[in-house]
Scaffold this motif. Structure first.
Motif, PDB file in Angstrom:
ATOM      1  N   GLY A 154       0.840  -1.100   0.114  1.00 53.14           N
ATOM      2  CA  GLY A 154      -0.004   0.129  -0.117  1.00 53.14           C
ATOM      3  C   GLY A 154       0.901   1.296  -0.059  1.00 53.14           C
ATOM      4  O   GLY A 154       0.487   2.189  -0.861  1.00 53.14           O
ATOM      5  N   PRO A 155       1.588   1.482   1.053  1.00 53.09           N
ATOM      6  CA  PRO A 155       2.635   2.569   1.209  1.00 53.09           C
ATOM      7  C   PRO A 155       3.325   2.722  -0.405  1.00 53.09           C
ATOM      8  O   PRO A 155       3.824   3.879  -0.729  1.00 53.09           O
ATOM      9  N   VAL A 156       3.958   1.548  -0.807  1.00 50.52           N
ATOM     10  CA  VAL A 156       4.794   1.786  -2.157  1.00 50.52           C
ATOM     11  C   VAL A 156       3.878   2.331  -3.370  1.00 50.52           C
ATOM     12  O   VAL A 156       4.186   3.170  -3.882  1.00 50.52           O
ATOM     13  N   ILE A 157       2.433   1.799  -3.331  1.00 53.51           N
ATOM     14  CA  ILE A 157       1.682   2.342  -4.387  1.00 53.51           C
ATOM     15  C   ILE A 157       1.165   3.799  -4.151  1.00 53.51           C
ATOM     16  O   ILE A 157       1.323   4.600  -5.077  1.00 53.51           O
ATOM     17  N   TYR A 158       1.012   4.085  -2.961  1.00 54.41           N
ATOM     18  CA  TYR A 158       0.553   5.705  -2.803  1.00 54.41           C
ATOM     19  C   TYR A 158       1.650   6.481  -2.878  1.00 54.41           C
ATOM     20  O   TYR A 158       1.508   7.798  -3.126  1.00 54.41           O
ATOM     21  N   THR A 159       2.989   5.955  -2.696  1.00 53.44           N
ATOM     22  CA  THR A 159       4.035   6.879  -2.920  1.00 53.44           C
ATOM     23  C   THR A 159       4.628   6.882  -4.192  1.00 53.44           C
ATOM     24  O   THR A 159       4.988   8.011  -4.676  1.00 53.44           O
ATOM     25  N   PHE A 160       4.876   5.550  -4.711  1.00 56.40           N
ATOM     26  CA  PHE A 160       5.372   5.813  -6.267  1.00 56.40           C
ATOM     27  C   PHE A 160       4.674   5.344  -7.260  1.00 56.40           C
ATOM     28  O   PHE A 160       4.920   5.160  -8.553  1.00 56.40           O
ATOM     29  N   GLY A 161       3.296   4.859  -7.026  1.00 56.10           N
ATOM     30  CA  GLY A 161       2.573   4.467  -7.978  1.00 56.10           C
ATOM     31  C   GLY A 161       1.958   5.116  -9.004  1.00 56.10           C
ATOM     32  O   GLY A 161       1.726   6.395  -8.768  1.00 56.10           O
ATOM     33  N   SER A 162       1.202   4.893  -9.993  1.00 55.18           N
ATOM     34  CA  SER A 162       0.562   5.625 -10.909  1.00 55.18           C
ATOM     35  C   SER A 162      -1.080   5.866 -10.408  1.00 55.18           C
ATOM     36  O   SER A 162      -1.405   5.091  -9.449  1.00 55.18           O
ATOM     37  N   ASP A 163      -1.405   6.893 -11.000  1.00 47.59           N
ATOM     38  CA  ASP A 163      -3.042   6.941 -10.651  1.00 47.59           C
ATOM     39  C   ASP A 163      -3.899   5.903 -10.793  1.00 47.59           C
ATOM     40  O   ASP A 163      -4.715   5.744  -9.937  1.00 47.59           O
ATOM     41  N   GLU A 164      -3.759   5.249 -11.743  1.00 41.74           N
ATOM     42  CA  GLU A 164      -4.456   4.190 -12.005  1.00 41.74           C
ATOM     43  C   GLU A 164      -4.264   3.038 -10.982  1.00 41.74           C
ATOM     44  O   GLU A 164      -5.243   2.331 -10.577  1.00 41.74           O
ATOM     45  N   GLN A 165      -2.906   2.983 -10.612  1.00 45.96           N
ATOM     46  CA  GLN A 165      -2.536   1.726  -9.616  1.00 45.96           C
ATOM     47  C   GLN A 165      -3.356   2.256  -8.430  1.00 45.96           C
ATOM     48  O   GLN A 165      -3.808   1.260  -7.624  1.00 45.96           O
ATOM     49  N   LYS A 166      -3.181   3.583  -8.160  1.00 47.20           N
ATOM     50  CA  LYS A 166      -3.837   4.012  -6.767  1.00 47.20           C
ATOM     51  C   LYS A 166      -5.493   3.670  -6.767  1.00 47.20           C
ATOM     52  O   LYS A 166      -5.806   3.272  -5.766  1.00 47.20           O
ATOM     53  N   ALA A 167      -6.011   4.034  -7.892  1.00 44.31           N
ATOM     54  CA  ALA A 167      -7.460   3.859  -7.770  1.00 44.31           C
ATOM     55  C   ALA A 167      -7.946   2.430  -7.781  1.00 44.31           C
ATOM     56  O   ALA A 167      -8.897   2.021  -7.367  1.00 44.31           O
ATOM     57  N   ARG A 168      -7.199   1.537  -8.425  1.00 44.21           N
ATOM     58  CA  ARG A 168      -7.269   0.149  -8.608  1.00 44.21           C
ATOM     59  C   ARG A 168      -6.998  -0.585  -7.387  1.00 44.21           C
ATOM     60  O   ARG A 168      -7.834  -1.619  -7.040  1.00 44.21           O
ATOM     61  N   PHE A 169      -5.910  -0.220  -6.608  1.00 46.35           N
ATOM     62  CA  PHE A 169      -5.531  -1.308  -5.604  1.00 46.35           C
ATOM     63  C   PHE A 169      -5.733  -0.442  -4.253  1.00 46.35           C
ATOM     64  O   PHE A 169      -5.965  -1.308  -3.151  1.00 46.35           O
ATOM     65  N   LEU A 170      -5.626   0.516  -3.935  1.00 45.32           N
ATOM     66  CA  LEU A 170      -5.862   1.140  -2.649  1.00 45.32           C
ATOM     67  C   LEU A 170      -7.298   1.035  -1.984  1.00 45.32           C
ATOM     68  O   LEU A 170      -7.242   0.357  -0.713  1.00 45.32           O
ATOM     69  N   PRO A 171      -8.356   1.175  -2.557  1.00 50.90           N
ATOM     70  CA  PRO A 171      -9.816   0.802  -2.105  1.00 50.90           C
ATOM     71  C   PRO A 171      -9.650  -0.551  -1.702  1.00 50.90           C
ATOM     72  O   PRO A 171     -10.295  -0.997  -0.578  1.00 50.90           O
ATOM     73  N   ALA A 172      -9.216  -1.638  -2.388  1.00 50.77           N
ATOM     74  CA  ALA A 172      -9.161  -2.931  -2.162  1.00 50.77           C
ATOM     75  C   ALA A 172      -8.552  -3.289  -0.895  1.00 50.77           C
ATOM     76  O   ALA A 172      -9.039  -4.137  -0.081  1.00 50.77           O
ATOM     77  N   ILE A 173      -7.517  -2.480  -0.713  1.00 46.98           N
ATOM     78  CA  ILE A 173      -6.551  -3.006   0.407  1.00 46.98           C
ATOM     79  C   ILE A 173      -7.395  -2.099   1.672  1.00 46.98           C
ATOM     80  O   ILE A 173      -7.596  -3.024   2.743  1.00 46.98           O
ATOM     81  N   ARG A 174      -7.792  -1.073   1.438  1.00 47.53           N
ATOM     82  CA  ARG A 174      -8.823  -0.300   2.602  1.00 47.53           C
ATOM     83  C   ARG A 174      -9.948  -1.225   2.939  1.00 47.53           C
ATOM     84  O   ARG A 174     -10.325  -1.478   4.375  1.00 47.53           O
TER      85      ARG A 174
END
Ligand code: FAD
Lengths: 370, 394
Positions: free
Chosen positions: B100-120
């Protein structure tokens, strides 16, 4: 003093190493664990064939009359190959109790020697902690000229593979603790078996109105405590020798592993911190074998001296076994945590040995009280 | 220096404690109390994450714009402590604390939208695919290769010790994308759908009968290039960021505190609470655990200290992992001969014989599992190497 093996001991060890090395591989061990009795029946027959099960039985009673040292030599070989078959329970502890029993038990001893009979001690009762001198709640009462046994035992090591249980019990109206032989299949006997960490088996056993004849009392209450103490000390010596064998195997396994495993472009054995760990394991293992010899030298001494020696050796060997098995696991990294590498099997076996018939704490207390 | 605890935390702790008590199902608590850490916990992990999601409490440590709560480090400390003390399952860690922290720090907007809610929301489990059979401590030399072919990577190689890979929907992998440069520079951080063709997972039987760790074989696995996080070749930096991200968790301080208390409870149950030998062992462990807690607090409060932060993080790991050993060894010893029994069969776990006190099942399995404390996340020897180098320049 001569610390070298006699010709006979050398032969015994060579044949044991040859037979066990061929059969008791890691694959065999992993497959054999599913056997509910905890016994590899074919191997047990071979143990009889090789004379191992007769080794400690006195010649006058049909055995080979081997010494405690001989038994320890064989035990190191069993430990080295992680043999969990009930050698100590049957051929050491059980054989000793029969050999010291009232009346003629040559038939029972012959059955042990021949591999037809296996026995297991049923001593511990619920809520107890290595209470080898405490009175038994398990009781034998008299009904006419018959005896009736009632009680609950726990953690009878090797019971699931045994045909006879050697049960410690109080006999109505008599002081002391008797040892009675009970057929595992007798009416009123219910054993609940389970595996131990090392793949061997134990059981909790309930005795409910079990009818016995008077012959079943193999050790009378007046002598029970003393004979039990002797038998336990001998079994402990076998287990300590098995632990020494297992530790020596750990040294072999680990030294091979650290030479072979590469990290950072070199064998991990080149790292000095690991060399020092191996050196610590070597020191502990050497001391453990010395502790074992000290106990062997005292094995026929009067009871207080014998018990003290066995306890001192137990502290040395069992603490060494913790150091060796824990560091051995550490040297293997993640692989040490798996069931697929031998080191974790030594770890579990040594853990069980540490806790059987008295753990380190028990022996510390026994020394302190001696 | 002001060493008094922050008054406002008292009310916060109360609130958290009450919420957990309300939300934690009794059967889940009982399972975790006996067998937490040694049996499959995936069901409980996801279920608890979903329960906490109703309060919006699954990723309080994240930045507020990604669903974090803006809690202070001390509040986060209290929150995790209360969960562990209550035997709540650990929320899906690889997602919330690693990828999660790697994605919100270094990931693309698409990756953030796709993966962060699923983790939450605790939708699925993530696997961490870093270690390889030949590369554990020496991770930088990892060999799994990813070759760019148009708009996808073709991945070949093998990972090992991949926790829960068999049940994970996604994995975050370190792969070699450039074999020509210095090892650390040629590694990339790739998100891989674990259902992709070419992935085979084998569960590894472990010392305590658990089999959550896996081997993952990757055979011509096609991964869309858009699943690369950040820059190609920057994977090593992200991995270090991820491992450094939570410097204090490697202390296992909450586990150690709870398990010392449990050891005391077992001593009472075994009739050994007044035994001087046992009392001495417990007192020593309590002394070490309380000092460790203060070491953790110093780091959390951002103490400005003369030694390198990474060396100090290794102090927490060395001490915490040794305590994990020592405390579970004590628990084992307290059981005496009862410690020899393997509670392996599911039936045993649910229904041990009535003769067996309920504090027994699970303890030795946990103690065996805890041997790994000095192996994962940088072995004890590697931690000491770090201290020697960063504290003393040796
Ligand atoms: C329970 C558990 C869970 C894990 N989960 C994951 C996961 O989810 N994902 C993942 O990618 N990995 C995971 N790992 C893997 C873990 O990170 C590795 O096991 C660890 O990095 C050690 O590597 P190794 O097992 O190859 O041991 P090695 O690196 O082979 O170490 C063997 C021995 O050599 C020593 N050694 C190595 N290098 C040095 C040195 N320079 N100096 C001195 N001694 C040295 C070690 O200390 C150890 O004693 C997990 C491991 C375990 C046990």
């Amino acid at each position: 003093m001569d610390f070298n093996y006699s010709d006979m001991q050398r032969m015994l060890l060579d044949s044991a190493e040859r037979y066990l090395g061929d059969r008791f591989t890691l694959e065999h061990r992993r497959a054999a664990r599913s056997e509910a009795s905890g016994v590899d029946a074919e191997a047990w027959a071979a143990f009889a064939e090789l004379g191992w099960l007769a080794l400690t039985i006195p010649e006058a009673q049909g055995g080979l009359g081997g010494s405690v040292e001989d038994m320890a030599v064989l035990s190191t070989a069993l430990g080295a190959r992680l043999v969990v078959e009930p050698f100590a329970s049957t051929a050491v502890l059980g054989a000793h109790i029969y050999a010291r029993s009232e009346g003629d038990r040559s038939a029972e001893l012959a059955a042990i020697a021949g591999g037809e009979a296996r026995v297991a001690l049923a001593h511990d009762e619920p809520g107890e902690r290595y209470a080898y001198a405490a009175p038994r709640r398990t009781r034998v009462t008299r009904e006419g000229n018959r005896l009736v046994l009632n009680g609950q035992k726990m953690l009878a090591a090797d019971a699931p593979g045994a045909g006879t249980f050697l049960v410690t019990a109080t006999i109505e109206g008599e002081a002391g603790t008797a040892i009675v032989a009970v057929d595992a299949q007798a009416a009123g006997v219910t054993a609940s078996p389970y595996p131990l960490l090392d793949g061997s088996r134990a059981a909790d056993i309930a005795f409910d109105q079990v009818a016995l004849d008077v012959e079943a009392v193999i050790i009378a209450p007046a002598r029970g405590q003393a004979v039990l103490a002797e038998a336990l000390d001998r079994a402990t010596i076998s287990l300590l020798a098995q632990a020494v064998g297992s530790m020596e195997s750990c040294l072999d396994v680990c030294s091979a592993y650290v030479k072979e495993r590469q990290q950072f472009g070199q064998p991990i054995g080149k790292f000095q911190s690991l060399q020092h760990i191996m050196a610590d394991m070597f020191v502990a293992t050497h001391q453990a074998r010395s502790g074992l010899y000290m106990a062997l030298a005292a094995s026929e001494a009067e009871p207080a001296a014998r018990q003290r020696a066995v306890s001192l050796a137990s502290i040395t060997v069992k603490e060494a076994s913790q150091l060796v098995s824990r560091q051995g696991l550490q040297l293997h990294g993640g692989y040490g945590m798996t069931d697929e590498y031998e080191i974790s099997h030594h770890f579990r076996r040594l853990m069980v040995i540490e806790k059987l018939f008295g753990d380190i704490d028990f022996h510390i207390r026994r020394v302190a009280a001696s | 220096m002001d060493l008094r605890p922050d008054e406002s935390l008292v009310a916060f702790r109360e609130e958290v404690r009450r919420a957990i008590a309300e939300d934690l199902p009794a059967d889940m608590e009982a399972r975790q109390r006996a067998f937490g850490g040694i049996q499959s916990e995936i069901g409980d992990t996801l279920a608890w994450t979903r329960i906490m999601a109703r309060r919006g409490w699954t990723v309080p440590q994240w930045p507020v714009e990604h669903g974090g709560l803006g809690w202070s480090p001390m509040q986060l400390f209290v929150f995790q402590e209360e969960q562990d003390a209550a035997y709540a399952p650990t929320m899906s860690w690889a997602g919330s604390h690693m990828v999660g922290p790697v994605i919100y720090t270094f990931g693309s907007d698409e990756q953030k939208a796709r993966f962060l809610p699923a983790i939450r929301n605790g939708e699925y489990i993530w696997a961490q695919g870093f270690s390889e059979p030949g590369n554990g401590s020496d991770l930088a030399n990892l060999r799994t290769q990813a070759v760019l072919d148009g708009d996808k990577y073709i991945v070949n190689g093998q990972k090992i010790w991949t926790s829960t890979a068999y049940a994970s929907e996604w994995g975050f992998f370190l792969v070699r994308t450039d074999p020509t440069v210095k090892p650390q520079r040629g590694i990339s951080f790739l998100l891989i759908d674990m259902k992709s063709p070419g992935i085979t997972v084998r569960q590894i039987p472990m010392i305590n009968d658990d089999c959550e760790l896996c081997e993952v074989f990757l055979d011509n696995v096609e991964v869309p290039a858009e699943n690369l996080v950040g820059e190609p070749g920057a994977g090593w930096t992200y991995a270090k960021f991820l491992l450094d991200h939570e410097r204090t968790t490697s202390s296992f301080i909450f586990f150690n505190k709870r398990e010392v208390q449990r050891a005391k409870d077992i001593a009472v149950a075994e009739g050994l609470a007044r035994d001087p030998v046992i009392q001495a062992r417990i007192a020593r462990l309590e002394a070490e655990v309380t000092a460790l807690e203060w070491s953790v607090l110093r780091t959390l409060a951002g103490e400005d200290y003369r030694y390198d932060d990474t060396a100090v993080a290794s102090v927490l790991k060395v001490t915490g992992s040794r305590l994990q050993h020592a405390i579970t060894e004590l628990q084992t010893d307290l059981l005496g001969a009862k410690a020899t029994r393997l509670f392996a069969v599911e039936a045993d776990r649910r229904d041990p014989a009535p003769l067996w006190p309920e504090h027994v099942p699970g303890r030795v399995g946990a103690a065996l599992g805890q041997r790994a404390a000095t192996i994962f996340g940088g072995t004890l020897q590697v931690q000491k190497n770090i201290i020697a180098k960063l504290a003393f320049g040796l």
